[in-house]
Scaffold this motif. Structure first.
Motif, PDB file in Angstrom:
ATOM      1  N   GLY A   1       0.810  -1.219   0.000  1.00  9.17           N
ATOM      2  CA  GLY A   1       0.000   0.000   0.000  1.00  9.17           C
ATOM      3  C   GLY A   1       0.835   1.256   0.000  1.00  9.17           C
ATOM      4  N   ARG A   2       1.956   1.199   0.700  1.00 10.74           N
ATOM      5  CA  ARG A   2       2.787   2.405   0.794  1.00 10.74           C
ATOM      6  C   ARG A   2       4.026   2.261  -0.075  1.00 10.74           C
ATOM      7  N   SER A   3       3.810   1.816  -1.310  1.00  8.13           N
ATOM      8  CA  SER A   3       4.932   1.865  -2.264  1.00  8.13           C
ATOM      9  C   SER A   3       5.311   3.342  -2.376  1.00  8.13           C
TER      10      SER A   3
ATOM     11  N   THR B   1       2.268  10.256   8.799  1.00  7.61           N
ATOM     12  CA  THR B   1       1.366   9.991   9.914  1.00  7.61           C
ATOM     13  C   THR B   1       0.392  11.148  10.140  1.00  7.61           C
ATOM     14  N   PHE B   2      -0.891  10.763  10.243  1.00  8.67           N
ATOM     15  CA  PHE B   2      -1.977  11.722  10.478  1.00  8.67           C
ATOM     16  C   PHE B   2      -2.593  11.551  11.868  1.00  8.67           C
ATOM     17  N   VAL B   3      -2.729  10.276  12.300  1.00  9.50           N
ATOM     18  CA  VAL B   3      -3.711   9.944  13.331  1.00  9.50           C
ATOM     19  C   VAL B   3      -3.157  10.087  14.751  1.00  9.50           C
ATOM     20  N   THR B   4      -4.023  10.549  15.655  1.00  6.21           N
ATOM     21  CA  THR B   4      -3.632  10.711  17.059  1.00  6.21           C
ATOM     22  C   THR B   4      -3.889   9.391  17.816  1.00  6.21           C
TER      23      THR B   4
ATOM     24  N   ASN C   1      -9.349   8.199  23.486  1.00  3.54           N
ATOM     25  CA  ASN C   1     -10.735   8.581  23.752  1.00  3.54           C
ATOM     26  C   ASN C   1     -11.253   9.310  22.513  1.00  3.54           C
ATOM     27  N   ARG C   2     -12.157   8.670  21.805  1.00  2.00           N
ATOM     28  CA  ARG C   2     -12.637   9.273  20.556  1.00  2.00           C
ATOM     29  C   ARG C   2     -14.012   9.916  20.723  1.00  2.00           C
ATOM     30  N   SER C   3     -14.475  10.099  21.978  1.00  2.28           N
ATOM     31  CA  SER C   3     -15.801  10.699  22.123  1.00  2.28           C
ATOM     32  C   SER C   3     -15.747  12.160  21.678  1.00  2.28           C
ATOM     33  N   LEU C   4     -16.898  12.658  21.222  1.00  4.57           N
ATOM     34  CA  LEU C   4     -16.921  13.992  20.622  1.00  4.57           C
ATOM     35  C   LEU C   4     -16.477  15.078  21.604  1.00  4.57           C
ATOM     36  N   GLY C   5     -16.822  14.882  22.869  1.00  4.18           N
ATOM     37  CA  GLY C   5     -16.520  15.925  23.851  1.00  4.18           C
ATOM     38  C   GLY C   5     -15.111  15.834  24.424  1.00  4.18           C
TER      39      GLY C   5
ATOM     40  N   ARG D   1       2.077   9.848  17.443  1.00  3.52           N
ATOM     41  CA  ARG D   1       1.167   9.786  16.296  1.00  3.52           C
ATOM     42  C   ARG D   1       1.071   8.314  15.887  1.00  3.52           C
ATOM     43  N   LEU D   2      -0.132   7.916  15.470  1.00  3.06           N
ATOM     44  CA  LEU D   2      -0.326   6.588  14.924  1.00  3.06           C
ATOM     45  C   LEU D   2      -0.794   6.814  13.501  1.00  3.06           C
ATOM     46  N   LEU D   3      -0.588   6.106  12.652  1.00  6.28           N
ATOM     47  CA  LEU D   3       0.230   4.924  12.598  1.00  6.28           C
ATOM     48  C   LEU D   3       1.082   5.150  11.386  1.00  6.28           C
ATOM     49  N   ALA D   4       2.359   4.941  11.426  1.00  4.88           N
ATOM     50  CA  ALA D   4       3.139   5.143  10.199  1.00  4.88           C
ATOM     51  C   ALA D   4       3.526   3.786   9.640  1.00  4.88           C
ATOM     52  N   THR D   5       2.871   3.400   8.558  1.00  5.75           N
ATOM     53  CA  THR D   5       3.284   2.179   7.855  1.00  5.75           C
ATOM     54  C   THR D   5       4.650   2.472   7.239  1.00  5.75           C
ATOM     55  N   GLN D   6       5.539   1.495   7.343  1.00  9.07           N
ATOM     56  CA  GLN D   6       6.924   1.645   6.864  1.00  9.07           C
ATOM     57  C   GLN D   6       7.664   2.757   7.600  1.00  9.07           C
TER      58      GLN D   6
ATOM     59  N   THR E   1      -6.759  -6.928   5.341  1.00  6.30           N
ATOM     60  CA  THR E   1      -8.187  -6.602   5.342  1.00  6.30           C
ATOM     61  C   THR E   1      -8.457  -5.342   6.177  1.00  6.30           C
ATOM     62  N   VAL E   2      -7.808  -5.260   7.335  1.00  4.30           N
ATOM     63  CA  VAL E   2      -8.003  -4.053   8.161  1.00  4.30           C
ATOM     64  C   VAL E   2      -7.414  -2.843   7.433  1.00  4.30           C
ATOM     65  N   TYR E   3      -6.288  -3.065   6.787  1.00  8.06           N
ATOM     66  CA  TYR E   3      -5.605  -1.998   6.029  1.00  8.06           C
ATOM     67  C   TYR E   3      -6.546  -1.414   4.977  1.00  8.06           C
ATOM     68  N   GLU E   4      -7.141  -2.303   4.159  1.00  6.82           N
ATOM     69  CA  GLU E   4      -8.014  -1.796   3.096  1.00  6.82           C
ATOM     70  C   GLU E   4      -9.280  -1.157   3.674  1.00  6.82           C
ATOM     71  N   ARG E   5      -9.702  -1.601   4.843  1.00  9.18           N
ATOM     72  CA  ARG E   5     -10.872  -0.958   5.468  1.00  9.18           C
ATOM     73  C   ARG E   5     -10.569   0.494   5.827  1.00  9.18           C
ATOM     74  N   PHE E   6      -9.340   0.737   6.329  1.00 11.80           N
ATOM     75  CA  PHE E   6      -9.010   2.075   6.841  1.00 11.80           C
ATOM     76  C   PHE E   6      -7.942   2.775   6.016  1.00 11.80           C
ATOM     77  N   PHE E   7      -7.713   2.255   4.802  1.00 13.71           N
ATOM     78  CA  PHE E   7      -6.584   2.752   4.019  1.00 13.71           C
ATOM     79  C   PHE E   7      -6.637   4.262   3.826  1.00 13.71           C
TER      80      PHE E   7
ATOM     81  N   GLY F   1      -8.614   6.309   5.603  1.00 12.20           N
ATOM     82  CA  GLY F   1      -9.322   6.901   6.734  1.00 12.20           C
ATOM     83  C   GLY F   1     -10.545   6.066   7.063  1.00 12.20           C
ATOM     84  N   ASP F   2     -11.309   6.567   8.019  1.00 12.39           N
ATOM     85  CA  ASP F   2     -12.496   5.852   8.503  1.00 12.39           C
ATOM     86  C   ASP F   2     -13.585   5.869   7.421  1.00 12.39           C
ATOM     87  N   PRO F   3     -14.039   4.681   6.950  1.00 13.18           N
ATOM     88  CA  PRO F   3     -15.040   4.662   5.871  1.00 13.18           C
ATOM     89  C   PRO F   3     -16.335   5.374   6.234  1.00 13.18           C
ATOM     90  N   VAL F   4     -16.675   5.392   7.531  1.00 11.03           N
ATOM     91  CA  VAL F   4     -17.907   6.070   7.957  1.00 11.03           C
ATOM     92  C   VAL F   4     -17.782   7.566   7.670  1.00 11.03           C
ATOM     93  N   ARG F   5     -16.630   8.114   8.024  1.00 15.50           N
ATOM     94  CA  ARG F   5     -16.454   9.549   7.812  1.00 15.50           C
ATOM     95  C   ARG F   5     -16.222   9.873   6.328  1.00 15.50           C
TER      96      ARG F   5
HETATM   97  C1  FAD Z   1      -2.914  -1.368   8.681  1.00 17.66           C
HETATM   98  C2  FAD Z   1      -3.073   0.116   8.816  1.00 17.66           C
HETATM   99  C3  FAD Z   1      -2.085   0.944   8.285  1.00 17.66           C
HETATM  100  C4  FAD Z   1      -2.194   2.325   8.431  1.00 17.66           C
HETATM  101  N1  FAD Z   1      -1.202   3.133   7.931  1.00 17.66           N
HETATM  102  C5  FAD Z   1      -1.251   4.458   8.142  1.00 17.66           C
HETATM  103  C6  FAD Z   1      -0.195   5.325   7.695  1.00 17.66           C
HETATM  104  O1  FAD Z   1       0.755   4.886   7.054  1.00 17.66           O
HETATM  105  N2  FAD Z   1      -0.273   6.639   7.990  1.00 17.66           N
HETATM  106  C7  FAD Z   1      -1.328   7.164   8.679  1.00 17.66           C
HETATM  107  O2  FAD Z   1      -1.347   8.368   8.913  1.00 17.66           O
HETATM  108  N3  FAD Z   1      -2.344   6.377   9.096  1.00 17.66           N
HETATM  109  C8  FAD Z   1      -2.319   5.059   8.845  1.00 17.66           C
HETATM  110  N4  FAD Z   1      -3.337   4.270   9.296  1.00 17.66           N
HETATM  111  C9  FAD Z   1      -4.365   4.872  10.142  1.00 17.66           C
HETATM  112  C10 FAD Z   1      -5.674   5.129   9.430  1.00 17.66           C
HETATM  113  O3  FAD Z   1      -5.608   6.355   8.762  1.00 17.66           O
HETATM  114  C11 FAD Z   1      -6.739   5.115  10.537  1.00 17.66           C
HETATM  115  O4  FAD Z   1      -6.916   3.757  10.923  1.00 17.66           O
HETATM  116  C12 FAD Z   1      -8.060   5.703  10.124  1.00 17.66           C
HETATM  117  O5  FAD Z   1      -7.935   7.068   9.847  1.00 17.66           O
HETATM  118  C13 FAD Z   1      -9.096   5.543  11.270  1.00 17.66           C
HETATM  119  O6  FAD Z   1      -8.600   6.100  12.440  1.00 17.66           O
HETATM  120  P1  FAD Z   1      -8.449   5.219  13.755  1.00 17.66           P
HETATM  121  O7  FAD Z   1      -7.780   3.938  13.404  1.00 17.66           O
HETATM  122  O8  FAD Z   1      -7.815   6.050  14.782  1.00 17.66           O
HETATM  123  O9  FAD Z   1      -9.928   4.843  14.142  1.00 17.66           O
HETATM  124  P2  FAD Z   1     -10.880   5.625  15.133  1.00 17.66           P
HETATM  125  O10 FAD Z   1     -11.001   7.033  14.663  1.00 17.66           O
HETATM  126  O11 FAD Z   1     -10.415   5.451  16.531  1.00 17.66           O
HETATM  127  O12 FAD Z   1     -12.243   4.861  14.925  1.00 17.66           O
HETATM  128  C14 FAD Z   1     -12.638   3.713  15.698  1.00 17.66           C
HETATM  129  C15 FAD Z   1     -14.136   3.492  15.523  1.00 17.66           C
HETATM  130  O13 FAD Z   1     -14.863   4.602  16.060  1.00 17.66           O
HETATM  131  C16 FAD Z   1     -15.653   5.254  15.073  1.00 17.66           C
HETATM  132  N5  FAD Z   1     -15.474   6.708  15.223  1.00 17.66           N
HETATM  133  C17 FAD Z   1     -14.463   7.349  15.849  1.00 17.66           C
HETATM  134  N6  FAD Z   1     -14.623   8.694  15.754  1.00 17.66           N
HETATM  135  C18 FAD Z   1     -15.740   8.897  15.026  1.00 17.66           C
HETATM  136  C19 FAD Z   1     -16.418  10.063  14.573  1.00 17.66           C
HETATM  137  N7  FAD Z   1     -15.973  11.296  14.834  1.00 17.66           N
HETATM  138  N8  FAD Z   1     -17.540   9.904  13.851  1.00 17.66           N
HETATM  139  C20 FAD Z   1     -18.010   8.667  13.561  1.00 17.66           C
HETATM  140  N9  FAD Z   1     -17.406   7.516  13.972  1.00 17.66           N
HETATM  141  C21 FAD Z   1     -16.283   7.641  14.692  1.00 17.66           C
HETATM  142  C22 FAD Z   1     -15.063   4.795  13.721  1.00 17.66           C
HETATM  143  O14 FAD Z   1     -16.046   4.781  12.695  1.00 17.66           O
HETATM  144  C23 FAD Z   1     -14.558   3.391  14.054  1.00 17.66           C
HETATM  145  O15 FAD Z   1     -15.618   2.479  13.929  1.00 17.66           O
HETATM  146  C24 FAD Z   1      -3.290   2.884   9.126  1.00 17.66           C
HETATM  147  C25 FAD Z   1      -4.279   2.048   9.633  1.00 17.66           C
HETATM  148  C26 FAD Z   1      -4.183   0.678   9.485  1.00 17.66           C
HETATM  149  C27 FAD Z   1      -5.263  -0.182  10.058  1.00 17.66           C
END
Ligand code: FAD
Length: 479
Positions: free
Chosen positions: A103-105, A150-153, A157-161, A189-194, A443-449, A451-455
């Protein structure tokens, strides 16, 4: 320098010695010989070799407008639909080398740097940000640098408040101080593939409802920067045997937690700090997502074709194609492949130039593709399991075939028209993509490749122009 070969990539990595931790130990020796990394590093080096091979050089490189040297196509600023086509074909040539599993060629983040660097005017007018992103792009292109990002914190605690308040010990990486030399960043920061396996780490902010000033920053730093740590998860590269672990032994990319232990980022590397307007524009106005998606969907189309190939070989090997449901399942993969391919081509057909003269692939079809793929990919893995059945589990290792029980295996595990070792080699591949630890991570990678598919779906809802659709209805109602 221009486009590099595999040995130049590996040489730079060995020299750099970033701080990478795995299984409680810091890597100190030659990382290219470490079991967890040697497969992916060899595979990445092969990509760099491929771009210089005489038969691919024209496609995989182009002449730099700055130096006149040949540089990687992933850095090409597209000015026409032909340029977009070249970018797509180059991405797919690299993707074919891994069946789309890497994925991260390097072309993934190179594309992101191209998108931002060719829209440097967004950052201009603020300190030296415009020149920082422009020079990052030029440096990357001229030296064929590779980037992890890397983007993700931290997922605490992912609650809105939720509002993090950890004072001097932040969880999510923050600017804790600015000095005349630059920013001081502390936290994770999470997660840096490679992570650590590339020349530089790009750190980008996430957009959100609420984001503090101290979290609004963007920069790129060498992976070997002082006080920057990459902490690996468990490796899924269990052995170097391509027979036993056909994918894990080659394409285990590794994912890392990135810890900034008061890392100093020089001002000349910073291209955003605290400015919300630039933060908004840097993703939208640069077409960052459209360009990244164009590369991503190109790879996913190749991956889907690779999965189709595995499924058909399973069917052929145990002769199950007389069953209607088997045909239906393979057809589902064909349909998925055609959808991904068509959406990719539609993005080029509907591409349009922006105010800078860059040809931007249409984001509508690309978002449709990235929204489809998490579900499609999971279903494709399910189909492989349903077709392979116990064959995905009855997979003795290479060593078993050379042992005393080899004749038993040769007798009982053969396929309709092939010997047992050939059949098990194929089933091991199907297992490794769908069922092994490596496959589960895919499979998890493609689900979140992306970002979050819901968002992502919410983004599609919020951004899609629907007036024409409503007008169609009004026309009928008012007729
Ligand atoms: C294998 C793998 C490799 C990755 N590689 C990289 C990378 O190289 N660089 C990088 O930056 N990131 C990488 N990511 C991170 C990826 O971008 C995140 O997994 C994705 O953005 C979702 O964030 P999260 O994992 O923190 O999930 P969370 O945001 O914690 O979500 C967890 C659950 O809560 C729900 N949820 C949380 N907040 C909300 C909200 N505000 N509204 C609605 N639902 C919400 C989600 O829908 C989900 O069901 C990787 C992830 C994986 C699994």
């Amino acid at each position: 320098m221009g486009a590099i070969d595999g040995s130049a990539y590996l040489g730079r990595l060995r020299e750099r010695q970033p701080e990478i931790w795995i299984n409680g130990q810091r890597i100190t020796g030659n990382i290219c010989e470490h079991q967890a990394f040697k497969g992916i590093l060899t595979s990445k080096a092969a990509l760099y070799d491929l771009q210089l091979a005489p038969e691919f050089r024209e496609l995989m490189t182009y002449v730099s407008p700055l130096s006149g040297r040949r540089v990687g196509t992933s850095y090409l600023e597209p000015r026409s639909k032909e340029d977009l086509e070249k970018r797509r074909k180059a991405a797919q040539e690299w993707a074919k080398a891994s069946g789309g599993l890497m994925g991260r060629s390097p072309d993934y983040m190179n594309t992101g740097i191209m998108a931002l660097g060719t829209a440097w005017d967004i950052f201009d007018g603020n300190e030296s940000w415009g020149s920082a992103i422009k020079s990052l792009y030029e440096r990357g292109r001229e030296n064929d640098l590779s980037f992890s990002h890397t983007f993700v914190t931290p997922q605490v605690n992912r609650s809105l408040g939720y509002f993090e308040n950890n004072g001097e010990e932040p969880l999510a990486a923050k600017v804790i101080k600015t000095t005349s030399d630059g920013l001081i960043i502390k936290g994770a920061r999470l997660l840096a593939t490679q992570g650590g396996l590339t020349d530089e780490l790009v750190v980008l902010p996430v957009m959100g409802n609420f984001i503090e000033d101290s979290s609004v920053y963007a920069f790129s730093i060498p992976s070997s920067t002082k006080n920057l740590k990459f902490i690996c998860r468990e490796s899924f590269s269990y052995s170097s045997s391509h027979y036993n672990h056909p994918l894990g032994s080659r394409f285990e990319e590794m994912d890392t937690i990135v810890v900034f232990d008061s890392v100093e980022v020089p001002w000349e590397r910073v291209f955003l700090h605290k400015d919300m307007e630039v933060l908004f524009n840097m993703y939208n106005d640069s077409s960052f997502y459209s360009f990244l998606l164009h590369q991503t969907v190109a790879r996913q189309a190749v991956k889907t074709e690779f999965i189709l190939g595995i499924a058909q070989l399973l069917v052929d090997t145990i002769q199950i194609d007389s069953y209607q449901h088997v045909k239906e399942k393979v057809s589902e993969i064909i349909v998925g492949y055609e959808i991904m391919k068509s959406l990719l081509l539609a993005s080029e057909m509907e591409a349009a130039p922006d105010s800078r003269g860059r040809m931007i692939p249409s984001s509508n079809s690309l978002y449709a593709a990235i929204s489809t793929y998490p579900k499609l990919h999971a279903r494709l893995m399910e189909i492989l399991q349903l077709l392979g059945a116990s064959g995905l589990i009855t997979i003795p290792a290479e060593e078993d075939f050379d042992s005393e029980v080899g004749p038993d295996l040769n007798h009982y595990l053969k396929g309709t028209d092939c010997d047992a070792k050939t059949k098990i080699g194929l089933f091991r591949l199907a297992w490794d993509i769908s069922t092994s630890a490596f496959g589960g991570r895919q499979t998890v990678y493609e689900r979140f490749f992306f970002g979050d598919p819901v968002r992502i779906s919410t983004g599609i809802y919020n951004g899609y122009e629907r007036q024409e659709a409503k007008d169609l209805v009004f026309r009928l109602l008012n007729d």
